[in-house]
Design a protein around this motif. Structure first.
Motif, PDB file in Angstrom:
ATOM      1  N   SER A  36      74.959 -16.264  65.947  1.00  0.00           N
ATOM      2  CA  SER A  36      75.202 -15.148  65.024  1.00  0.00           C
ATOM      3  C   SER A  36      76.009 -15.674  63.850  1.00  0.00           C
ATOM      4  O   SER A  36      76.991 -16.399  64.048  1.00  0.00           O
ATOM      5  CB  SER A  36      75.974 -14.041  65.745  1.00  0.00           C
ATOM      6  OG  SER A  36      76.280 -13.001  64.847  1.00  0.00           O
ATOM      7  N   PRO A  37      75.617 -15.337  62.606  1.00  0.00           N
ATOM      8  CA  PRO A  37      76.304 -15.888  61.421  1.00  0.00           C
ATOM      9  C   PRO A  37      77.809 -15.642  61.402  1.00  0.00           C
ATOM     10  O   PRO A  37      78.569 -16.447  60.870  1.00  0.00           O
ATOM     11  CB  PRO A  37      75.612 -15.157  60.259  1.00  0.00           C
ATOM     12  CG  PRO A  37      74.276 -14.754  60.802  1.00  0.00           C
ATOM     13  CD  PRO A  37      74.493 -14.457  62.248  1.00  0.00           C
ATOM     14  N   ASP A  38      78.233 -14.506  61.990  1.00  0.00           N
ATOM     15  CA  ASP A  38      79.658 -14.178  61.937  1.00  0.00           C
ATOM     16  C   ASP A  38      80.452 -14.743  63.120  1.00  0.00           C
ATOM     17  O   ASP A  38      81.656 -14.510  63.233  1.00  0.00           O
ATOM     18  CB  ASP A  38      79.837 -12.656  61.877  1.00  0.00           C
ATOM     19  CG  ASP A  38      79.171 -11.952  63.057  1.00  0.00           C
ATOM     20  OD1 ASP A  38      78.226 -12.525  63.619  1.00  0.00           O
ATOM     21  OD2 ASP A  38      79.599 -10.835  63.396  1.00  0.00           O
ATOM     22  N   LYS A  39      79.747 -15.480  64.014  1.00  0.00           N
ATOM     23  CA  LYS A  39      80.429 -16.050  65.179  1.00  0.00           C
ATOM     24  C   LYS A  39      80.066 -17.524  65.333  1.00  0.00           C
ATOM     25  O   LYS A  39      79.133 -17.868  66.068  1.00  0.00           O
ATOM     26  CB  LYS A  39      80.062 -15.282  66.444  1.00  0.00           C
ATOM     27  CG  LYS A  39      80.562 -13.847  66.467  1.00  0.00           C
ATOM     28  CD  LYS A  39      80.167 -13.156  67.765  1.00  0.00           C
ATOM     29  CE  LYS A  39      80.674 -11.722  67.801  1.00  0.00           C
ATOM     30  NZ  LYS A  39      80.274 -11.034  69.053  1.00  0.00           N
ATOM     31  N   PRO A  40      80.768 -18.407  64.648  1.00  0.00           N
ATOM     32  CA  PRO A  40      80.476 -19.849  64.759  1.00  0.00           C
ATOM     33  C   PRO A  40      80.660 -20.326  66.196  1.00  0.00           C
ATOM     34  O   PRO A  40      81.580 -19.906  66.891  1.00  0.00           O
ATOM     35  CB  PRO A  40      81.506 -20.491  63.827  1.00  0.00           C
ATOM     36  CG  PRO A  40      81.975 -19.389  62.930  1.00  0.00           C
ATOM     37  CD  PRO A  40      81.887 -18.139  63.733  1.00  0.00           C
ATOM     38  N   LEU A  41      79.770 -21.208  66.633  1.00  0.00           N
ATOM     39  CA  LEU A  41      79.868 -21.743  67.989  1.00  0.00           C
ATOM     40  C   LEU A  41      80.171 -23.239  67.960  1.00  0.00           C
ATOM     41  O   LEU A  41      81.155 -23.697  68.514  1.00  0.00           O
ATOM     42  CB  LEU A  41      78.582 -21.475  68.763  1.00  0.00           C
ATOM     43  CG  LEU A  41      78.513 -22.060  70.183  1.00  0.00           C
ATOM     44  CD1 LEU A  41      79.641 -21.499  71.035  1.00  0.00           C
ATOM     45  CD2 LEU A  41      77.157 -21.770  70.826  1.00  0.00           C
ATOM     46  N   ILE A  42      79.290 -24.001  67.301  1.00  0.00           N
ATOM     47  CA  ILE A  42      79.469 -25.456  67.216  1.00  0.00           C
ATOM     48  C   ILE A  42      79.736 -25.831  65.766  1.00  0.00           C
ATOM     49  O   ILE A  42      78.977 -25.448  64.869  1.00  0.00           O
ATOM     50  CB  ILE A  42      78.219 -26.181  67.735  1.00  0.00           C
ATOM     51  CG1 ILE A  42      78.042 -25.901  69.235  1.00  0.00           C
ATOM     52  CG2 ILE A  42      78.298 -27.680  67.488  1.00  0.00           C
ATOM     53  CD1 ILE A  42      76.763 -26.462  69.805  1.00  0.00           C
ATOM     54  N   GLU A  43      80.798 -26.563  65.532  1.00  0.00           N
ATOM     55  CA  GLU A  43      81.166 -26.971  64.181  1.00  0.00           C
ATOM     56  C   GLU A  43      81.542 -28.449  64.178  1.00  0.00           C
ATOM     57  O   GLU A  43      82.323 -28.909  65.023  1.00  0.00           O
ATOM     58  CB  GLU A  43      82.344 -26.134  63.669  1.00  0.00           C
ATOM     59  CG  GLU A  43      82.021 -24.653  63.513  1.00  0.00           C
ATOM     60  CD  GLU A  43      83.222 -23.858  63.006  1.00  0.00           C
ATOM     61  OE1 GLU A  43      83.173 -23.375  61.882  1.00  0.00           O
ATOM     62  OE2 GLU A  43      84.215 -23.749  63.758  1.00  0.00           O
ATOM     63  N   ASP A  44      80.973 -29.193  63.230  1.00  0.00           N
ATOM     64  CA  ASP A  44      81.298 -30.618  63.044  1.00  0.00           C
ATOM     65  C   ASP A  44      81.264 -31.393  64.355  1.00  0.00           C
ATOM     66  O   ASP A  44      82.217 -32.086  64.737  1.00  0.00           O
ATOM     67  CB  ASP A  44      82.677 -30.764  62.387  1.00  0.00           C
ATOM     68  CG  ASP A  44      82.688 -30.178  60.981  1.00  0.00           C
ATOM     69  OD1 ASP A  44      81.667 -30.328  60.280  1.00  0.00           O
ATOM     70  OD2 ASP A  44      83.699 -29.553  60.606  1.00  0.00           O
ATOM     71  N   PHE A  45      80.150 -31.269  65.061  1.00  0.00           N
ATOM     72  CA  PHE A  45      79.984 -31.961  66.332  1.00  0.00           C
ATOM     73  C   PHE A  45      79.470 -33.375  66.068  1.00  0.00           C
ATOM     74  O   PHE A  45      78.438 -33.561  65.428  1.00  0.00           O
ATOM     75  CB  PHE A  45      78.988 -31.196  67.214  1.00  0.00           C
ATOM     76  CG  PHE A  45      78.823 -31.781  68.585  1.00  0.00           C
ATOM     77  CD1 PHE A  45      79.685 -31.445  69.615  1.00  0.00           C
ATOM     78  CD2 PHE A  45      77.794 -32.679  68.854  1.00  0.00           C
ATOM     79  CE1 PHE A  45      79.535 -31.983  70.881  1.00  0.00           C
ATOM     80  CE2 PHE A  45      77.629 -33.220  70.116  1.00  0.00           C
ATOM     81  CZ  PHE A  45      78.510 -32.867  71.132  1.00  0.00           C
ATOM     82  N   ASN A  46      80.174 -34.370  66.557  1.00  0.00           N
ATOM     83  CA  ASN A  46      79.796 -35.773  66.368  1.00  0.00           C
ATOM     84  C   ASN A  46      79.743 -36.477  67.721  1.00  0.00           C
ATOM     85  O   ASN A  46      80.652 -36.336  68.547  1.00  0.00           O
ATOM     86  CB  ASN A  46      80.802 -36.493  65.463  1.00  0.00           C
ATOM     87  CG  ASN A  46      80.768 -35.947  64.043  1.00  0.00           C
ATOM     88  OD1 ASN A  46      79.926 -36.316  63.235  1.00  0.00           O
ATOM     89  ND2 ASN A  46      81.711 -35.042  63.741  1.00  0.00           N
ATOM     90  N   LEU A  47      78.685 -37.250  67.920  1.00  0.00           N
ATOM     91  CA  LEU A  47      78.527 -37.958  69.186  1.00  0.00           C
ATOM     92  C   LEU A  47      77.524 -39.084  69.010  1.00  0.00           C
ATOM     93  O   LEU A  47      76.521 -38.920  68.308  1.00  0.00           O
ATOM     94  CB  LEU A  47      78.030 -36.993  70.280  1.00  0.00           C
ATOM     95  CG  LEU A  47      77.697 -37.609  71.644  1.00  0.00           C
ATOM     96  CD1 LEU A  47      78.970 -38.133  72.318  1.00  0.00           C
ATOM     97  CD2 LEU A  47      76.989 -36.588  72.534  1.00  0.00           C
ATOM     98  N   GLU A  48      77.797 -40.200  69.645  1.00  0.00           N
ATOM     99  CA  GLU A  48      76.841 -41.311  69.636  1.00  0.00           C
ATOM    100  C   GLU A  48      76.634 -41.783  71.075  1.00  0.00           C
ATOM    101  O   GLU A  48      77.588 -42.112  71.777  1.00  0.00           O
ATOM    102  CB  GLU A  48      77.348 -42.453  68.761  1.00  0.00           C
ATOM    103  CG  GLU A  48      76.313 -43.556  68.594  1.00  0.00           C
ATOM    104  CD  GLU A  48      76.683 -44.553  67.496  1.00  0.00           C
ATOM    105  OE1 GLU A  48      75.938 -45.543  67.333  1.00  0.00           O
ATOM    106  OE2 GLU A  48      77.709 -44.338  66.818  1.00  0.00           O
TER     107      GLU A  48
END
Length: 580
Positions: A351-363
């Motif tokens: 949902s646009p008003d409920k961020p879930l994943i932000e700036d996820f980085n993984l290798e």
């Protein structure tokens, strides 16, 4: 009303695909009705032969009877042909429409299924389609045949007497005005009825598929109350829609009966003045009935036609749902996969008003086993859903062997992963077919080897027909653990370069889980694997453990490293043993 016209025009486009059948149906309707219309004219001649009881002409009467017999027999044959062709048109139209709807459903984004109850979707593919089919059939048989009957009857009435025919013509608009007035007001009720039927079906499907949960929590009374509430609304809108539509036929019949009386009076006057014979009056009255009958028939099925249009509107709304963006035909496929995966600044929210994943980085490097843990709602399953492109990330990139996953076909990407989910899905068919679902050309040896690796072979052999045992839809005649073993065997049969295990052993006992873990260890060797697990004891040997919380990586490392930190993972791990 404008929306209904658009729906009708669009539906006519589907019917128009069968122009040849429609033309033949039109010819059959014309022949059948013209022969029926000629009959009263000939009968009128016969009546004139017996008006004078002292001078009855039997020879001409016998000839007329023979002609009428032939006319009505031929008319009946063409009427049967007309009915068959009308049925073919309606059934083939629905076949095309249902196929397009199903194809569109297959290409819709998963968000559509998240927003809409499955029972309501099913209702559009079944009940709504049947309403449309019946509506098309009635429209063709009543309108097409009716128009021919109206024109033919009107022509013969004009031949007998133009002046008396004017009485019929002047009264006809009254019928159409009444029908239009009532149907306009009942149309919104039919739309509401169709919508409520879908809601009711959706609720029934929801309750029936979770009956054990309903009984376990004593929800029976509340489910009955909600069912009564929805059913009550359906009764209310159904009752009023039927009430309004039921006024149409009696009202038009009243007008037709008044017209019949006026024709009898004017015809009698004409007969007394010598302008019409008794036989002509008999023919005229019959033509009056043949003229009004199609109008009555059309108004009598107005309820069905409105219901069909309401259902068509719902079906077309589903067809208008935008499918997933189509891939270019020249889009490359993902091949020669090593299994190196990289997430860079990935962001996503349902949902646009409920961020879930932000700036996820993984290798993740080739052959590594990555475990993803965390509390419910942390975004564990979302990560793999993004990797499989079931959902599209709003920001960032995901790379497989340095290739952006959005630059290759979804099919080749998804075939690169073997997936075992917590929710088991099996279809009605043999166990053999269910295991080889993703690999139709699998040999018996490969299927058995996969079943043995998943620890499913022993229970399969105990079934009545072994691998040929037919299981019901959803595998309801198997235990939850047995169903899970079959889905694991299905993944083991494919052995793709990368694996995703989402709570794959949640439905099996500890002993069976230990054996399956051994099979998984063999399967994951040399393959990049993502394991989502709540039982933290099952992922101690993972090369990398990601601890997710609110869409962010709270901690990462192997089991020993995370325990030494005594952070979030340490608390999660020990909480499970405390709970035990």
């Amino acid at each position: 009303m404008t929306k209904n016209k658009g729906t009708l025009k669009r539906l006519a486009g589907y019917v128009g695909r069968y122009k040849l059948y429609f033309f033949l149906a039109l010819v059959s309707a014309i022949v059948s009705n013209i022969l029926m219309i000629i009959g009263p004219f000939i009968i009128g001649k016969g009546v004139d032969y017996i008006v004078d009881k002292n001078n009855v002409k039997f020879q001409p009467l016998l000839k007329i009877a023979a002609i009428l017999l032939i006319l009505y027999c031929v008319s009946a044959v063409f009427q049967w042909i007309f009915q068959v062709l009308s049925s073919i048109i309606s059934n083939r139209t629905i076949e095309d429409l249902r196929k397009e709807v199903f194809d569109n459903l297959s290409n819709l984004h998963l968000r559509y299924y998240d927003r809409n109850p499955h029972g309501e979707i099913l209702n559009k593919l079944t009940n709504d389609m049947e309403f449309i089919s019946d509506g098309i059939y009635q429209a063709i048989t009543q309108f097409l045949s009716g128009i021919v009957a109206i024109i033919g009857s009107l022509t013969f009435m004009c031949i007998l007497s133009v002046k008396i025919t004017l009485v019929v013509i002047l009264m006809t608009p009254v019928c159409f005005f009444i029908a239009s007035f009532i149907t306009t007001r009942s149309n919104s009720l039919f739309k509401e009825q169709s919508k409520t039927i879908g809601e009711l079906n959706g609720y029934i499907e929801e309750i029936m598929s979770n009956e054990k949960v309903v009984k376990a929590f004593g929800y029976e009374k509340r489910s009955e109350e909600k069912f009564r509430e929805i059913n009550g609304r359906l009764y209310k809108c159904g009752r009023w829609s039927q009430f309004y539509s039921s006024l149409v036929n009696p009202s038009t019949r009243l007008v037709n009966n008044i017209t019949y009386i006026l024709l009898g009076i004017t015809g009698g006057i004409a007969a007394l003045s010598g302008r019409l014979s008794i036989g002509n009056i008999s023919s005229f009255l019959t033509y009056s009935n043949q003229f009004s009958q199609p109008i009555n028939n059309i108004t009598s099925v107005s309820t069905q036609l409105q219901g069909a249009l309401a259902s068509a509107g719902r079906v077309f709304a589903l067809l208008d749902e935008k499918p997933e963006e189509q891939e270019r035909e020249d889009m490359p496929v993902l091949s020669d996969i090593q299994g190196n995966i990289k997430f860079t600044n990935v962001a996503f929210s349902y949902s646009p008003d409920k961020p879930l994943i932000e700036d996820f980085n993984l290798e993740v490097k080739r052959g590594e086993k990555v475990a993803i843990v965390g509390p419910t709602g942390a975004g564990k399953t979302t990560i793999v859903n993004l990797l499989m492109r079931f959902y599209e990330n709003s920001k960032g990139k995901m790379l497989v062997d340095g290739v952006d996953i959005t630059s290759v076909t979804k099919d080749s990407l998804r075939k690169s992963f073997g997936m075992v989910l917590q929710e088991t899905w099996l279809f009605s068919g043999s166990i053999r077919d269910n295991i080889s679902y993703g690999k139709n050309d699998a040999t018996d040896e490969e299927i058995i080897a996969a079943a043995k690796a998943a620890n499913a072979h022993s229970f399969i052999k105990r079934l009545p027909n072994g691998y040929n045992t037919i299981i019901s839809e959803g595998g309801e005649n198997l235990s939850q653990g047995q169903r899970q073993l079959l889905t694991i065997a299905r993944a083991m049969l494919e052995l793709p370069p990368m694996l995703i295990l989402d709570e794959a052993t949640s439905s099996v006992d500890t002993r069976t889980e230990a054996k399956i873990q051994q099979g998984f260890f063999k399967m994951m060797k040399g393959r990049t694997s993502f394991v989502i697990a709540h039982r933290l004891s099952t992922i101690r040997d993972a090369d990398l453990i990601l601890v997710l919380n609110n869409g962010h990586i709270e901690e990462q490392g192997n089991h020993e490293e995370l325990l030494k930190k005594k952070g979030f993972y340490y608390k999660l791990y020990n909480s499970q043993f405390d709970a035990e």
